[in-house]
Design an enzyme around this catalytic site. Structure first.
Site, PDB file in Angstrom:
ATOM      1  N   LYS A 207       0.811  -1.220   0.000  1.00 46.11           N
ATOM      2  CA  LYS A 207       0.000   0.000   0.000  1.00 46.11           C
ATOM      3  C   LYS A 207       0.843   1.268   0.000  1.00 46.11           C
ATOM      4  O   LYS A 207       2.027   1.261   0.328  1.00 46.11           O
ATOM      5  CB  LYS A 207      -0.991  -0.028   1.172  1.00 46.11           C
ATOM      6  N   ARG A 241      -3.828 -10.172   4.673  1.00 44.22           N
ATOM      7  CA  ARG A 241      -4.193 -10.125   3.249  1.00 44.22           C
ATOM      8  C   ARG A 241      -2.970  -9.666   2.463  1.00 44.22           C
ATOM      9  O   ARG A 241      -2.460  -8.575   2.707  1.00 44.22           O
ATOM     10  CB  ARG A 241      -5.368  -9.149   3.081  1.00 44.22           C
TER      11      ARG A 241
HETATM   12  C1  PT1 Z   1      -8.090  -4.396   3.081  1.00 47.45           C
HETATM   13  C2  PT1 Z   1      -8.359  -4.348   1.677  1.00 47.45           C
HETATM   14  C3  PT1 Z   1      -9.460  -5.117   1.203  1.00 47.45           C
HETATM   15  N1  PT1 Z   1      -7.623  -3.602   0.803  1.00 47.45           N
HETATM   16  C4  PT1 Z   1      -9.905  -5.869   3.387  1.00 47.45           C
HETATM   17  N2  PT1 Z   1     -10.206  -5.866   2.070  1.00 47.45           N
HETATM   18  C5  PT1 Z   1      -7.968  -3.583  -0.489  1.00 47.45           C
HETATM   19  N3  PT1 Z   1     -10.649  -6.595   4.257  1.00 47.45           N
HETATM   20  C6  PT1 Z   1      -9.056  -4.328  -0.954  1.00 47.45           C
HETATM   21  C7  PT1 Z   1      -3.054   2.335  -1.054  1.00 47.45           C
HETATM   22  O1  PT1 Z   1      -3.025   3.197  -0.157  1.00 47.45           O
HETATM   23  O2  PT1 Z   1      -7.099  -3.719   3.607  1.00 47.45           O
HETATM   24  N4  PT1 Z   1      -8.863  -5.140   3.885  1.00 47.45           N
HETATM   25  N5  PT1 Z   1      -9.784  -5.079  -0.122  1.00 47.45           N
HETATM   26  C8  PT1 Z   1      -7.152  -2.728  -1.438  1.00 47.45           C
HETATM   27  N6  PT1 Z   1      -7.357  -1.343  -1.176  1.00 47.45           N
HETATM   28  C9  PT1 Z   1      -6.329  -0.409  -1.188  1.00 47.45           C
HETATM   29  C10 PT1 Z   1      -6.364   0.674  -0.321  1.00 47.45           C
HETATM   30  C11 PT1 Z   1      -5.238  -0.576  -2.021  1.00 47.45           C
HETATM   31  C12 PT1 Z   1      -5.311   1.575  -0.279  1.00 47.45           C
HETATM   32  C13 PT1 Z   1      -4.205   0.321  -2.011  1.00 47.45           C
HETATM   33  C14 PT1 Z   1      -4.215   1.393  -1.115  1.00 47.45           C
HETATM   34  O3  PT1 Z   1      -2.137   2.197  -1.878  1.00 47.45           O
END
Ligand code: PT1
Length: 266
Positions: A207, A241
């Site tokens: 992230k 995850r």
């Molecule tokens: C998570 C999650 C998810 N993240 C759960 N499901 C994502 N339960 C998708 C960035 O800042 O943490 N928990 N499903 C992906 N989402 C992101 C959010 C991807 C922020 C990248 C960022 O780069």
């Protein structure tokens, strides 16, 4: 938990499982590899929820996710469905999915009733705002307590709808409407979530907080992602995850070894 993004616009893998639709050969290969690498869950998602991502229509989400659930149902792993959409929950459950992972914590119209009816475990994640706008100006007075209390309110809504409390996992939602400072406070204070008695799931893999802290591009974030996974596991997270199952499983095996030295080795 291995991440399987069935989207053309994933932030992390650029849609390698999607070629105008799910690339079923690639999906099967990736899933088998993740299982061999030690995944206990595969998280299938047809909607990108990274910051700035566009929403996906219901039929499009179904067309992306359901063939994958069908194709992977025989694997010795729990299929988690990363969705906020009741019809996707329902059609996935009918084909053997074992967990609903909802970044909107069952707030979408009909989602709570559907999850209750399906009687599957659910992961409730915290987000401030929506994926389109959540990183514009995240703001909290006391981020750890606010996230915990918001999640516990959602637990009460789930319980009132008939979802068993033992079936509910919690996730602070790293990167979902949070500054780097908010994310670090949530990681340091993760015990506030584990103390609720619910199993805690975290997603930190690749992230942007890592990019902001050390200036690495998405594909250079594995070492930092492993450090964050270990720190989260140390603080009681039960499910990590990740995009990199083999490496993460190795790192987490070291946390387990230290927690159970008598059972380790030999
Ligand atoms: C998570 C999650 C998810 N993240 C759960 N499901 C994502 N339960 C998708 C960035 O800042 O943490 N928990 N499903 C992906 N989402 C992101 C959010 C991807 C922020 C990248 C960022 O780069």
């Amino acid at each position: 938990m291995g991440v399987m993004n069935i989207t053309p616009d994933s932030f992390s893998d650029g849609g390698s499982l999607y070629k105008g639709g799910p690339d079923m050969d690639a999906v099967r290969r990736r899933a088998e590899q993740m299982v061999a690498d030690g995944a206990n869950f595969l998280d299938l998602g047809g909607e990108s929820t990274r910051p700035g991502a566009d929403p996906v229509g219901e039929q499009e989400e179904l067309d992306r996710v359901i063939p994958c659930v069908e194709a992977l149902a025989d694997l010795p792993v729990t299929l988690s469905i990363d969705t906020s959409t009741p019809s996707v929950m329902r059609e996935s459950a009918a084909r053997g999915a074992g967990l609903i992972n909802d970044v909107r914590a069952l707030t979408r119209e009909g989602a709570l009733a559907t999850a209750a009816e399906l009687q599957l475990p659910v992961c409730l994640m915290h987000m401030q705002g929506s994926p389109q706008t959540m990183q514009q100006d995240p703001s909290y007075d006391a981020v750890v307590l606010e996230v915990r209390d918001w999640l516990l309110d959602r637990v009460e809504a789930c319980a009132a709808a008939g979802i068993a409390r033992e079936q509910i996992l919690l996730d602070p939602g790293f990167g979902f409407g949070k500054t780097v400072g908010h994310n670090l406070a949530l990681l340091e204070g993760l015990s506030a979530l584990t103390a609720t008695g619910h199993d805690v799931l975290v997603g930190l893999s690749r992230k942007s907080l890592i990019g902001k802290l050390i200036g690495r591009e998405v594909h250079e974030r594995l070492p930092a992602s492993l450090a964050l996974a270990v720190l989260a596991a140390e603080r009681g997270a039960r499910i990590i995850r990740t995009h990199d199952v083999r490496e993460t499983a190795d790192a987490l095996a070291m946390v387990s070894a230290l927690a159970n030295p008598d059972r380790a080795g030999e």
